[in-house]
Write an enzyme that holds these catalytic residues in place. Structure first.
Site: not given
Length: 368
Positions: A183, A288
């Site tokens: 991320e 995720e």
């Protein structure tokens, strides 16, 4: 070497080797700390015993066995850039101690790899927190700091850690993939990110051939279209594209009712998966996702309001809603090469806890 699975179905082992306050608030009680960096800096010498006890307690061999028994075939293990000990560059958040992080995490990771191998689970190692922090989130190691891309020594240390992971586990039967950075924030320049991804691939490939280990890169919160033509065969082999999907952070999502949440999961996300499969030229995973719809539970920063789709439901309606939302997501992510639920376990909320969601009947009990 065991044959590669047809599809990765897995779970993240979040807040184990990299703390996230919202997931394990008991460790942060009475402290000002908001992340693992400031937790270690604030506790000083007292951090070691507390964190090592957490490592030994939070995820065990029995947890790996439970995961395997459900028919899942993979785990994604987030680690910080300090996993190998004190050779990392200094950041002012460390305070007076240039090496505040607790040592010994690599020994825990060694055990985890062996547990996975014994149970037939594949491991995706994930550099979740980079020096200087790549996203400003607590999961990046330092909340409200995004400096990873501003200093060359931060980038170089990230590459060194990836290479050391590749070298250490190059022959380990459980190693399936290495994700080069979790991320990175949307305002890290795309070209900088791509150069890092290419360099990371080269460092990993020095030790791990393509037929054994995949290299994974994250979309950096930007459209997959920015990666069209990137890292394609035959020059790059066994590369996987990772993106993450949640519906509890954006105000439009927060204000949605459960039917809109399910429609987005089964409609927009299905179409997105189809588009990625058709255009990108790389296998893709949703690394995720969760059942979380309540922002208040997970956020250290949001100011509210904390309305959400389930707040006025009775227990039966909430149960049906979670089952429907889970099924809608799974049907979309099954179109991909794989998926990893976030996370296996939390102290705080069953909607983010894979094990509890399974035990409550919100998620399926079997995955094979």
């Amino acid at each position: 070497m065991a044959a590669a699975p047809n599809k990765l179905r897995g779970v993240n082992l979040g807040s184990w080797l990299l703390l996230e306050k919202w997931m394990v608030p008991s460790l942060f009680e009475g402290l000002e700390a908001t992340d693992e960096t400031t937790w270690c800096a604030e506790l000083g010498p007292a951090a070691a015993d507390k964190l090592r006890a957490h490592w030994n307690r939070f995820v065990t061999y029995e947890d790996f066995a439970w995961i395997a028994e459900r028919g899942l075939n993979a785990v994604r293990i987030p680690v910080g850039h300090w996993i190998f000990g004190p050779d990392y560059p200094y950041h002012p958040k460390y305070g007076s101690n240039p090496h505040p992080f607790v040592t010994g995490g690599i020994d825990v990771l060694d055990k985890a790899m062996d547990w996975a191998a014994r149970l037939g689970l594949k491991v995706m190692l994930d550099l979740h927190a980079a020096p200087g922090c790549q996203n400003g989130f607590d999961n990046g190691g330092i909340k409200d700091v995004v400096e990873w891309h501003t200093r060359p020594e931060y980038l170089e240390h990230s590459l060194v850690v990836l290479e050391r992971l590749a070298e250490r586990y190059r022959a380990h039967p459980a190693l399936y993939a290495i994700e080069v950075l979790n991320e990175p924030r949307w305002d890290v320049p795309t070209e900088y990110l791509k150069r890092y991804y290419l360099a990371a691939y080269d460092r990993i490939r020095k030790h791990c051939p393509a037929e054994r280990v995949a290299v994974v890169f994250h979309d950096g919160f930007r459209s997959y279209r920015e990666f069209l033509g990137f890292m394609q065969a035959p020059a790059w082999q066994n590369v996987i594209f990772d993106y993450h999907r949640y519906q509890c952070f954006d105000r439009r999502d927060i204000d949605s009712d459960i039917y809109q949440h399910m429609h987005k999961a089964s409609g927009e996300w299905r179409d997105e998966a189809d588009s990625i499969n058709a255009a990108l030229g790389l296998p893709a995973v949703c690394g995720e996702w969760s059942l979380g719809l309540d922002l208040k539970v997970v956020s250290l920063w949001a100011e509210g309001p904390y309305n959400h789709a389930l707040e006025h439901m009775d227990a039966f309606q909430e149960h049906v809603a979670y089952r429907g939302y889970a099924a809608a997501q799974l049907l979309s992510f099954e179109k991909l090469y794989g998926w990893f639920f976030w996370s296996y376990k939390t102290e705080t909320t069953p909607a983010w806890c894979f094990r509890e969601s399974v035990e409550r009947g919100w998620l399926p009990a079997r995955y094979a």
